[in-house]
Motif scaffolding. Structure first.
Motif, PDB file in Angstrom:
ATOM      1  N   LEU A 166      29.465 -13.218  21.255  1.00 28.90           N
ATOM      2  CA  LEU A 166      29.876 -13.442  22.660  1.00 28.90           C
ATOM      3  C   LEU A 166      28.653 -13.757  23.514  1.00 28.90           C
ATOM      4  O   LEU A 166      28.692 -14.633  24.379  1.00 28.90           O
ATOM      5  CB  LEU A 166      30.602 -12.206  23.202  1.00 28.90           C
ATOM      6  CG  LEU A 166      31.108 -12.328  24.638  1.00 28.90           C
ATOM      7  CD1 LEU A 166      32.249 -13.338  24.739  1.00 28.90           C
ATOM      8  CD2 LEU A 166      31.573 -10.982  25.182  1.00 28.90           C
ATOM      9  N   ARG A 176      44.824 -12.257  27.918  1.00 30.18           N
ATOM     10  CA  ARG A 176      44.989 -11.744  26.550  1.00 30.18           C
ATOM     11  C   ARG A 176      46.361 -11.143  26.283  1.00 30.18           C
ATOM     12  O   ARG A 176      46.597 -10.531  25.258  1.00 30.18           O
ATOM     13  CB  ARG A 176      43.895 -10.717  26.253  1.00 30.18           C
ATOM     14  CG  ARG A 176      42.541 -11.367  26.009  1.00 30.18           C
ATOM     15  CD  ARG A 176      41.515 -10.386  25.539  1.00 30.18           C
ATOM     16  NE  ARG A 176      41.879  -9.735  24.300  1.00 30.18           N
ATOM     17  CZ  ARG A 176      41.649 -10.221  23.076  1.00 30.18           C
ATOM     18  NH1 ARG A 176      41.091 -11.405  22.955  1.00 30.18           N
ATOM     19  NH2 ARG A 176      41.982  -9.564  22.007  1.00 30.18           N
ATOM     20  N   THR A 227      43.387  -3.004  37.221  1.00 26.97           N
ATOM     21  CA  THR A 227      44.833  -3.120  37.467  1.00 26.97           C
ATOM     22  C   THR A 227      45.615  -1.984  36.824  1.00 26.97           C
ATOM     23  O   THR A 227      46.814  -1.868  37.016  1.00 26.97           O
ATOM     24  CB  THR A 227      45.326  -4.454  36.887  1.00 26.97           C
ATOM     25  OG1 THR A 227      44.881  -4.515  35.522  1.00 26.97           O
ATOM     26  CG2 THR A 227      44.758  -5.633  37.655  1.00 26.97           C
ATOM     27  N   THR A 249      29.945  -8.872  16.890  1.00 26.20           N
ATOM     28  CA  THR A 249      30.854  -9.524  17.859  1.00 26.20           C
ATOM     29  C   THR A 249      30.165  -9.684  19.212  1.00 26.20           C
ATOM     30  O   THR A 249      30.296 -10.705  19.884  1.00 26.20           O
ATOM     31  CB  THR A 249      32.130  -8.665  18.038  1.00 26.20           C
ATOM     32  OG1 THR A 249      32.609  -8.293  16.772  1.00 26.20           O
ATOM     33  CG2 THR A 249      33.203  -9.423  18.788  1.00 26.20           C
TER      34      THR A 249
HETATM   35  C1  FYN Z   1      35.455  -6.091  23.583  1.00 25.14           C
HETATM   36  N1  FYN Z   1      35.328  -7.138  22.775  1.00 25.14           N
HETATM   37  C2  FYN Z   1      34.091  -7.610  22.854  1.00 25.14           C
HETATM   38  C3  FYN Z   1      33.438  -6.792  23.767  1.00 25.14           C
HETATM   39  N2  FYN Z   1      34.312  -5.849  24.210  1.00 25.14           N
HETATM   40  N3  FYN Z   1      33.514  -8.640  22.218  1.00 25.14           N
HETATM   41  C4  FYN Z   1      32.210  -8.845  22.526  1.00 25.14           C
HETATM   42  N4  FYN Z   1      31.487  -8.097  23.391  1.00 25.14           N
HETATM   43  C5  FYN Z   1      32.073  -7.070  24.027  1.00 25.14           C
HETATM   44  N5  FYN Z   1      31.372  -6.340  24.893  1.00 25.14           N
HETATM   45  C6  FYN Z   1      36.341  -7.710  21.919  1.00 25.14           C
HETATM   46  C7  FYN Z   1      37.238  -6.678  21.284  1.00 25.14           C
HETATM   47  O1  FYN Z   1      36.712  -6.209  20.081  1.00 25.14           O
HETATM   48  C8  FYN Z   1      38.473  -7.494  21.074  1.00 25.14           C
HETATM   49  O2  FYN Z   1      38.275  -8.331  19.982  1.00 25.14           O
HETATM   50  C9  FYN Z   1      38.496  -8.413  22.276  1.00 25.14           C
HETATM   51  O3  FYN Z   1      37.154  -8.501  22.731  1.00 25.14           O
HETATM   52  C10 FYN Z   1      39.340  -7.879  23.414  1.00 25.14           C
HETATM   53  O4  FYN Z   1      38.903  -6.586  23.681  1.00 25.14           O
HETATM   54  P1  FYN Z   1      39.761  -5.709  24.686  1.00 25.14           P
HETATM   55  O5  FYN Z   1      39.930  -6.426  25.951  1.00 25.14           O
HETATM   56  O6  FYN Z   1      39.168  -4.348  24.728  1.00 25.14           O
HETATM   57  O7  FYN Z   1      41.082  -5.574  23.866  1.00 25.14           O
HETATM   58  P2  FYN Z   1      42.476  -6.325  23.945  1.00 25.14           P
HETATM   59  O8  FYN Z   1      42.846  -6.773  22.580  1.00 25.14           O
HETATM   60  O9  FYN Z   1      42.521  -7.352  25.011  1.00 25.14           O
HETATM   61  O10 FYN Z   1      43.373  -5.106  24.387  1.00 25.14           O
HETATM   62  C11 FYN Z   1      44.732  -5.286  24.578  1.00 25.14           C
HETATM   63  C12 FYN Z   1      45.035  -4.781  25.995  1.00 25.14           C
HETATM   64  C13 FYN Z   1      44.140  -5.551  26.998  1.00 25.14           C
HETATM   65  C14 FYN Z   1      46.533  -5.028  26.306  1.00 25.14           C
HETATM   66  C15 FYN Z   1      44.697  -3.286  26.085  1.00 25.14           C
HETATM   67  O11 FYN Z   1      44.371  -6.936  26.800  1.00 25.14           O
HETATM   68  C16 FYN Z   1      44.416  -5.166  28.425  1.00 25.14           C
HETATM   69  O12 FYN Z   1      44.017  -4.077  28.910  1.00 25.14           O
HETATM   70  N6  FYN Z   1      45.109  -6.047  29.136  1.00 25.14           N
HETATM   71  C17 FYN Z   1      45.477  -5.812  30.493  1.00 25.14           C
HETATM   72  C18 FYN Z   1      46.359  -6.959  30.896  1.00 25.14           C
HETATM   73  C19 FYN Z   1      46.829  -6.768  32.324  1.00 25.14           C
HETATM   74  O13 FYN Z   1      47.137  -5.687  32.768  1.00 25.14           O
HETATM   75  N7  FYN Z   1      46.797  -7.884  33.055  1.00 25.14           N
HETATM   76  C20 FYN Z   1      47.164  -7.867  34.449  1.00 25.14           C
HETATM   77  C21 FYN Z   1      48.351  -8.726  34.699  1.00 25.14           C
HETATM   78  S1  FYN Z   1      48.074 -10.333  34.111  1.00 25.14           S
HETATM   79  P3  FYN Z   1      38.967  -7.966  18.557  1.00 25.14           P
HETATM   80  O14 FYN Z   1      38.346  -6.647  18.169  1.00 25.14           O
HETATM   81  O15 FYN Z   1      38.584  -9.065  17.655  1.00 25.14           O
HETATM   82  O16 FYN Z   1      40.431  -7.851  18.806  1.00 25.14           O
HETATM   83  C22 FYN Z   1      49.483 -11.169  34.430  1.00 25.14           C
HETATM   84  O17 FYN Z   1      49.716 -12.202  33.839  1.00 25.14           O
END
Ligand code: FYN
Ligand code: ADP
Ligand code: MG
Length: 575
Positions: A369, A560, A427, A365
């Motif tokens: 990316l 996301r 955040t 992955t």
């Molecule tokens: C992670 N991922 C990566 C990497 N790191 N891919 C490639 N390289 C790197 N380094 C992949 C990971 O495996 C996931 O794919 C995807 O990227 C997302 O990873 P993440 O971000 O760790 O996980 P995810 O699904 O987004 O976690 C859900 C979540 C996160 C709710 C914990 O979205 C989050 O912390 N959101 C915060 C939102 C927030 O507070 N927003 C502020 C207000 S916004 P897959 O494995 O394929 O799933 C107001 O509108």
């Protein structure tokens, strides 16, 4: 509010006096406090002047909310309570959002506000900035204390410190009525009322039976997973954590502020295999991480259909079973629990085939990316802009990254690797917008290291005026504003009569805004320009805004977490 100095008790002629101002400062200094974050005015203005006269630092903000964010992040980074001082009523209320956010994030912070006299407040007689702050604060913090006598200031500060840092860290409110600041008492008596608390954040040792239960569960796992939360980062037992990971060979995935606790480049890192490990693991070891909304409450498709058993390490006993059954609760501080587990798990190794399968997914992955990060586009998007930032920050591993926004947050969390603990502040649990400038100020002040704040343009707007606070103290902060011209995106169609509620003024120049507020400013439109500007800014140590132009169509609504959006099934009604 009365400004007349009063005397606590009759004192013989010529006896040296002290007062509330000095007793408060003596108590804070005795508790190791050097920096206060706040905004001065009636009745606390002298607190700032007198604190600085002692050779300490008072960082004045433009709004109490960001002073509070700074204090809470100072608490998270130092494990000493961050101190925020505000005026009464409106200033207190502005600070309250930050106090609540600190409590929710488990950051130790004390909000100290001046207040009206009890006798006037309780009769609702209409004082200057009258408000029952003591009771209003109570639901938003671990404890809310009010001091009524100068000889109680010492114990009040100690109670506030102990409450903020012991057990689950969090926010505490300390209410000081205006008159108390200038109330005098004999200095000798005052001195006797102060002491240094012994071990204010004591270790909390897990029960040996709980350790054995957890170890037995882990030993039987075929696909164990370690999940680190910001509680594990806060614990500052990094070497023990690394040993636990490497001795057991268990793959780990970090929540956002736990990134870097063990390097994102570590062979057991599974961050890029997140969905796979959450769905396929059979035993999940939660370390200072709550099964809250960020982890889908431990249920549903995020966690797959495999039967799941949780080990949960947490200092807060009633966090256990908050959402789903926890098979092996380990209640205690992270360091004590991890080291007790290590002793019980001597010789245990996770099945190699599980780790290698996870590692393949993770590296695959990442490689996918990586290709996007270096793909040129006519206008920068989140991938190639963040790819450029990542490559610069790789050479500055001790830079602290502050991150807020929606796409600016979610993409940066994915793309920007963290190599060391407590180098990412974002955040947090609530997803609060506007934490950027206060967090950057505290990160720079408390660490002495360069800070890079990657902010969405909407997120930056919540606290933009605090940028002047950063330039005023010449803090080495580079603010990269991901300027896509709107909330989430910048290409939403506007109705005929008004600009869309989701758009910003396309003429906005954040680089010029920086220069107008005493900083350095540069606008960039390509990843190459962005790299160059970022490298130069970090090297210069000057407060800088990099206004990074991002394709207005590059973002997705809410990043996301678009699944949380609510839309009408009726649709838009015409007048
Ligand atoms: C992670 N991922 C990566 C990497 N790191 N891919 C490639 N390289 C790197 N380094 C992949 C990971 O495996 C996931 O794919 C995807 O990227 C997302 O990873 P993440 O971000 O760790 O996980 P995810 O699904 O987004 O976690 C859900 C979540 C996160 C709710 C914990 O979205 C989050 O912390 N959101 C915060 C939102 C927030 O507070 N927003 C502020 C207000 S916004 P897959 O494995 O394929 O799933 C107001 O509108
Ligand atoms: P994240 O959002 O990163 O998963 P959370 O804020 O949800 O992290 O969870 C942090 C958890 O860590 C809280 O439940 C808190 O009680 C716990 N915690 C904080 N400090 C410690 C510590 N020193 N030891 C054990 N648990 C801790
Ligand atoms: Mg935006």
């Amino acid at each position: 509010m009365s400004s007349v100095a009063t005397q606590a008790a009759p004192v013989a002629e010529g006896v040296e006096l002290t007062d509330g101002f000095n007793l408060l400062m003596d108590a804070l200094e005795m508790n190791g406090i050097k920096n206060i974050y706040g905004l001065l005015g009636i009745p606390v203005t002298e607190v700032g002047r007198m604190w600085q006269a002692r050779g300490n630092n008072f960082y004045s903000f433009r709004n109490e909310q960001n002073a509070g964010y700074a204090a809470s992040v100072a608490g998270y980074l130092t494990k000493k309570p961050g101190i925020c001082v505000t005026v009464s009523a409106p200033g207190f209320l502005n600070g309250l959002t930050a106090l609540a956010n600190a409590t929710t994030n488990c950051f130790p912070m004390i909000l100290i506000s001046g207040s009206s006299e009890r006798e006037i407040v309780d009769l609702m007689q209409g004082d200057y900035e009258e408000m029952d702050q003591l009771n209003i604060a109570r639901p938003f913090c671990k404890a809310s204390f009010r001091v009524n006598r100068p000889e109680d200031i010492g114990v009040a500060v100690i109670r506030a410190v102990r409450t903020a840092v012991s057990g689950r860290p969090g926010g505490v409110y300390l209410d000081i009525p205006a008159r108390l600041f200038s109330t005098t008492m004999a200095a000798l008596e005052g001195e006797k009322s102060l002491w240094v608390p012994v071990d204010p954040a004591p270790a909390q040792i897990p029960a040996p039976s709980a350790v054995k239960r957890a170890a037995d569960l882990i030993k039987g796992a075929k696909k164990p997973l370690i999940l680190f939360g910001k509680g594990a980062a806060y614990a500052q037992c990094d070497a023990d954590i690394l040993s636990f990971v490497e001795e057991t060979g268990i793959p780990f995935t970090p929540m956002s502020m736990a990134k870097g606790l063990v390097s994102d480049l570590h062979p057991q890192c599974a961050a890029a295999a997140r969905s796979l490990v959450l769905q396929e693991s059979d035993v999940v070891i939660l370390v200072g991480a709550r099964l809250n909304w960020l982890l889908a409450h431990g249920k549903g498709k995020t966690w797959g259909s495999e039967p799941k058993k949780f080990v949960q390490i947490d200092i807060q006993a009633n966090e256990i079973d908050s959402n789903v059954p926890i098979a092996a609760p380990l209640v205690g501080d992270v360091q004590s629990c991890i080291n007790a587990l290590r002793a019980e798990l001597k010789g245990f190794k996770a099945p190699a085939e599980w780790l290698s399968g996870v590692a393949d997914k993770h590296s695959g992955t990442r490689a996918k990316l990586a290709a996007k990060l270096s793909t040129a586009t006519p206008v920068m998007n989140y991938h190639n802009s963040l790819g450029a930032i990542r490559d610069v920050l790789k050479n500055h591993p001790d830079t602290i990254l502050v991150n807020e926004g929606a796409n600016a947050l979610d993409n940066a969390r994915m793309v920007i690797d963290q190599y060391l603990p407590r180098k990412r502040v974002d955040t947090g649990t609530w997803g609060v917008m506007g934490i950027g400038m206060g967090s950057a100020a505290a990160a720079a002040v408390e660490s002495g290291k360069p800070v890079v704040a990657i902010c969405g343009d909407s997120a930056f707007g919540f606290s933009g005026m605090e940028y002047e606070t950063l330039t005023r103290y010449n803090l080495p902060v580079t603010v990269i504003i991901m300027n896509n011209g709107g909330i989430y995106r910048g290409d939403e169609a506007s109705p005929d009569h008004q600009i869309s509620c989701m758009l910003f003024n396309p003429k906005t120049r954040y680089d010029q805004f920086s220069i107008a507020l005493g900083g350095e400013g540069v606008r960039v439109t390509t990843p190459e320009e962005l790299s160059k500007a970022l490298e130069a800014s970090i090297k210069s140590g000057k407060t800088t805004i990099i206004d990074a132009i991002i394709d207005p169509g590059a973002g997705v609504e809410s990043g996301r977490i678009g699944n949380l959006n609510i839309v009408s099934t009726i649709g838009k009604k015409k007048k």
